[in-house]
Motif scaffolding. Structure first.
Motif, PDB file in Angstrom:
ATOM      1  N   PRO A 374       1.055  -1.168   0.104  1.00  0.00           N
ATOM      2  CA  PRO A 374       0.069  -0.010   0.050  1.00  0.00           C
ATOM      3  C   PRO A 374       0.929   1.216   0.129  1.00  0.00           C
ATOM      4  N   GLU A 381      -3.853   1.269   2.070  1.00  0.00           N
ATOM      5  CA  GLU A 381      -4.696   1.708   1.012  1.00  0.00           C
ATOM      6  C   GLU A 381      -3.750   1.937  -0.158  1.00  0.00           C
ATOM      7  N   HIS A 709     -12.168  11.009  -1.628  1.00  0.00           N
ATOM      8  CA  HIS A 709     -11.867   9.844  -0.988  1.00  0.00           C
ATOM      9  C   HIS A 709     -10.785  10.386   0.213  1.00  0.00           C
ATOM     10  N   ALA A 711      -8.223   9.024   2.737  1.00  0.00           N
ATOM     11  CA  ALA A 711      -7.360   8.055   3.167  1.00  0.00           C
ATOM     12  C   ALA A 711      -7.535   8.010   4.676  1.00  0.00           C
TER      13      ALA A 711
END
Length: 867
Positions: A374, A381, A709, A711
């Protein structure tokens, strides 16, 4: 949803910005050192020497930025937010990716296919300006090759006040001149490679115990280093001044408090000394979690917060959205945020030498060596390729080997060295061999085992390989046809005795002493060393081998001085070498010295005292039940050799000591006095604070974009309500700045220049660097071998409160047998001045002054009066 960190946390108290914290008054009723306020935070000077073009490019760039973009640039994205140990937010609209800030001062921490350089302290032992620069340049090239934009080094804090200080090895020397020159050359090297250097840790960060609340210590606030004004200027600030004069782009404030104000919101330190007096034009970043306030730290001079969150992985920030709110509601003046952004971008453009902001991608992840993972490590993520395993080492192994060999100090030699095809070479001790689990088996080198080539903590790098002394010496012995045996244990005494008590044995005993950063405890040592003895029974090992073998050579790998008193003068100990922390080429370097391929000319960058008490200052291990530990620097400027000289205390090997395989003669001391103009204090005013660009007053422009979005735990500049009071969650919302900030904290008016400042010259008044005297002497190699001699220039200022002698210049000279080379040293106005606490400026006093040339602080060969 309200922001979890309210404006109350953001602004802090009045006293948090200026001196002792309010809470302390409730804890103890004693007289505490205080730090006087210094406001407002100085804004950049467009005419500062060396910064003119960078300022114009930064102005062009920052003038295009929005308020959100400026906040994003100054606030870290949070611990484990992206690939580096610290990153700022990006400015994608203007083409600037997130800036990568990464350790360490001896290499690239936590990556692969990078070099592991000798420590700063070992490098200082070369006393070689060229090698200081080359090491900095090589580290800068490797950093740039990994996509790093700010390399977190070099280190002048700790300076090395106490020999047991855990991170002394990351820096250079307890002498401010040796450290200052090493700092300047390292900064130049790193930045010539296109990477911003970070001078750290400002200031008084001299021990690991009590540096932070929450490190397992039962304290309410971090330790306060209480330093008087003269000591600050003449000792601890001195090498930072050299770094500023060299053009350093960033400075890191420290964990500790200074005179009971946290370093990262200490206005006297950041505004008064660094930005005003020294004219620092770059940016100040916090150490990781060293920020304790929001607006208070901003007006006190902090420009960037790292890693951005209040506590690791919390997702909460003193800045970020809180900084956005502070500017919108008028708590923080827009010019201060503009200046933060200007300082960051000016440093960025200065080292790149171009207005182009297109950067190579970051090609590694600090959090893992796995190829895929990630990109937002903490949030788990954005799975993708995060490590590209780029090899940035080039031919740096040759430089590392050279520095490690030239930084090796020959402390004692009774004719045993150099080795010449010894009939039987026995190598003894765990420190000669490998860590059986591999050189990188412990995170950040936080363990013991095998040869010691670096300390532990954030100041480390992964080894691409580690050449052990055992491997290198065995290879040399095989080449020579020597018999060779090694016993890689400190405790197999019967086996060791059988080996070294044979005829024709040359025994080389390897021993060590380790230390590091306080978040790791190794063998009961919480960063700082518990004592100054050798580790793993090293002293007993040496004494036993010496009792069995008449030709015993000792090699010490250590983070600083150890106590040699019990065995250094044993008649069977024929040589002693300090090899410091040599990095990846350890075995090859010590073999080069032992066999005379390199004629040793390393000089000790610290004093080897006979007792621990002889050093005077020591680590504070017990705060005497104080909830806020107080470390009073009562010795003033008298640390290391200055303290030993003042008290006429016995030393084993003095500061600057080191032997050679040849001999040198000093003669013909000459002093040339230069006609320079009289010192003129700086006067005048600054320009008023400039602002760059306008920001929208429509609060809806600062909301998270629709469909954005977020994180997890990532720090953003956006607010989540157009009701700023609601967004801040602050019960005291509505108070004006003058109700909680000190007078003048937000003034944008022209400010008076300090008389000691440089106006347009970073580093202080430029006349401080006028050369008043040139000192020369003839140095002749009177031996049979070519070699290097380190000529050291000391002065005595003659005052009753001055050290007996102080280092002021040096040169490492390569001289062939029979050849004479001229040494030339310089004495500047600063070198001959003391800090006047009343006048608040440097002055040359009327005391009789002398100049000395010598081989060490106690081997002064030539001397003369200064007229």
């Amino acid at each position: 949803m309200k922001l979890a960190v309210g404006l109350a946390c953001l602004v802090g108290s009045h006293l948090a910005a200026t001196g002792s914290l309010k809470s302390k008054a409730k804890l103890e009723k004693r007289a505490w050192a205080t730090s006087e306020p210094s406001y407002p935070s100085p804004w950049m000077n467009p005419n500062a020497a060396g910064w003119e073009q960078a300022y114009q490019w930064a102005k062009d760039f920052v003038s295009q930025m929005t308020l959100l973009e400026k906040v994003n640039l100054t606030t870290g994205v949070g611990w484990e937010g992206e690939q580096c140990v610290g990153q700022t937010g990006a400015i994608p609209r203007l083409g600037l990716r997130s800036l990568c800030l990464h350790d360490s001062p001896l290499g690239i921490r936590g990556t692969d296919y990078n070099s592991a350089f000798p420590s700063g302290q070992t490098t200082a032992a070369t006393w070689d300006r060229t090698l200081f620069y080359k090491r900095g340049y090589a580290m800068g090239k490797e950093a740039r090759g990994k996509g790093i934009n700010v390399l977190l080094g070099p280190v002048a804090g700790p300076l090395g006040r106490m020999p047991a200080g855990g991170r002394n090895w990351e820096g250079f020397s307890p002498d401010p001149v040796l450290t200052g020159i090493a700092m300047a050359e390292t900064v130049k090297g790193i930045q010539d490679a296109g990477v911003i250097a970070c001078a750290k840790h400002l200031i008084g960060d001299e021990q690991e115990h009590f540096r932070q609340v929450g490190d397992g210590f039962d304290i309410d606030e971090s330790l306060s280093s209480n330093i008087d004004d003269r000591t600050m200027h003449e000792l601890y600030l001195w090498p930072f001044a050299d770094a500023v004069r060299a053009g350093v782009g960033s400075v890191m404030c420290a964990y500790n408090q200074v005179n009971n104000s946290y370093s990262c919101h200490n206005s006297k330190l950041l505004n008064g000394l660094l930005k005003n007096e020294l004219g620092f034009q770059g940016f100040v970043m916090s150490d990781w979690q060293a920020q304790h306030t929001g607006v208070a730290s901003a007006v006190a001079g902090l420009d960037m917060t790292m890693p951005g969150d209040t506590v690791f992985n919390s997702g909460l920030s003193f800045w970020g959205a809180n900084l956005t709110v502070a500017v919108l509601n008028g708590t923080l003046p827009a010019y201060r945020l503009d200046d933060m952004a200007m300082r960051i971008m000016a440093a960025f453009f200065k080292v790149r030498g171009t207005q182009d902001v297109d950067l190579d991608p970051i090609n590694f992840s600090f959090w893992t060596l796995d190829t895929y993972g990630p990109i937002h490590w903490g949030a788990k993520e954005g799975h993708q390729q995060i490590n590209f395993h780029v090899d940035v080492r080039e031919d740096h192994s040759r430089l590392i080997r050279e520095i490690a060999a030239k930084g090796t100090v020959l402390l004692k030699n009774e004719g045993a060295l150099p080795l010449d095809k010894p009939k039987f070479l026995a190598v003894i001790g765990e420190d000669a061999g490998p860590n059986h689990n591999g050189p990188n088996s412990c995170d950040d080198r936080g363990c013991v085992g095998g040869t010691l080539a670096m300390g532990w903590g954030s100041g480390t790098a992964n080894f691409p390989y580690l050449v052990t002394p055992d491997a290198a010496l065995q290879a040399q012995a095989i080449k020579d046809g020597s018999r060779y045996e090694s016993v890689l244990s400190n405790h197999a005494m019967e086996t060791i005795r059988k080996v070294v008590s044979q005829d024709n044995v040359t025994a080389v005993v390897f021993v060590n002493a380790n230390s590091g950063e306080g978040y790791i405890t190794v063998d009961g040592n919480r960063g700082d060393r518990n004592n100054l003895t050798l580790w793993n029974g090293g002293d007993e090992l040496i004494k036993n081998v010496a009792s069995w073998c008449s030709n015993t050579i000792v090699v010490i790998h250590s983070v600083g001085p150890v106590l040699l008193t019990d065995w250094y003068d044993h008649p069977n100990i024929t040589a002693i070498l300090w090899a410091g922390l040599p990095g990846q080429e350890s075995g090859n370097a010590i073999t080069d010295v032992l066999y005379g391929k390199v004629n040793p000319a390393g000089r000790s960058p610290f004093t080897w005292g006979a007792t621990r008490e002889g050093y005077g200052a020591d680590v504070l291990y017990d705060p005497d039940d104080a909830r806020v530990p107080q470390q009073n620097f009562t010795e003033g400027v008298f640390i290391d050799y200055r303290y030993f000289d003042k008290h006429n205390t016995r030393v084993i090997y003095e500061f600057g000591h080191g032997l050679s395989y040849t001999t040198f003669e000093y003669r013909n001391l000459q002093i040339q006095k230069h006609n320079v103009s009289a010192y003129i204090p700086t006067t005048g005013l600054t320009e008023p604070a400039p602002t760059f660009g306008e920001h929208s007053t429509n609060y809806s422009d600062y909301l998270y974009p629709e469909g954005f979005h977020r994180a997890n735990r990532y720090i953003y500049p956006y607010v989540n309500s157009t009701d700023l009071e609601l967004a801040s969650g602050d019960p005291y919302y509505g108070q004006t700045a003058d109700q909680f900030l000190p007078p003048n904290a937000t003034s944008s008016d022209p400010q008076p220049l300090l008389r000691s400042s440089g106006k347009n010259s970073p580093g202080g008044n430029p006349q401080l660097y006028d050369v008043l005297y040139t000192v020369t002497a003839d140095i002749t190699n009177t031996g049979a071998l070519e070699g290097d001699e380190v000529v050291q220039l000391y002065v005595s200022l003659g005052g009753p409160d001055d050290p007996k002698v102080m280092l002021r210049d040096f040169a490492r000279l390569h001289i062939k047998p029979g050849e004479t080379v001229k040494f030339e040293g310089k004495l500047t106005r600063r070198d001959l001045s003391t800090w006047d606490v009343t006048l608040q400026d440097w002055v040359i006093r009327d005391h009789t002054k002398m100049v000395f040339l010598g081989k060490s602080s106690r081997k002064l060969v030539l001397g003369a009066l200064l007229n």
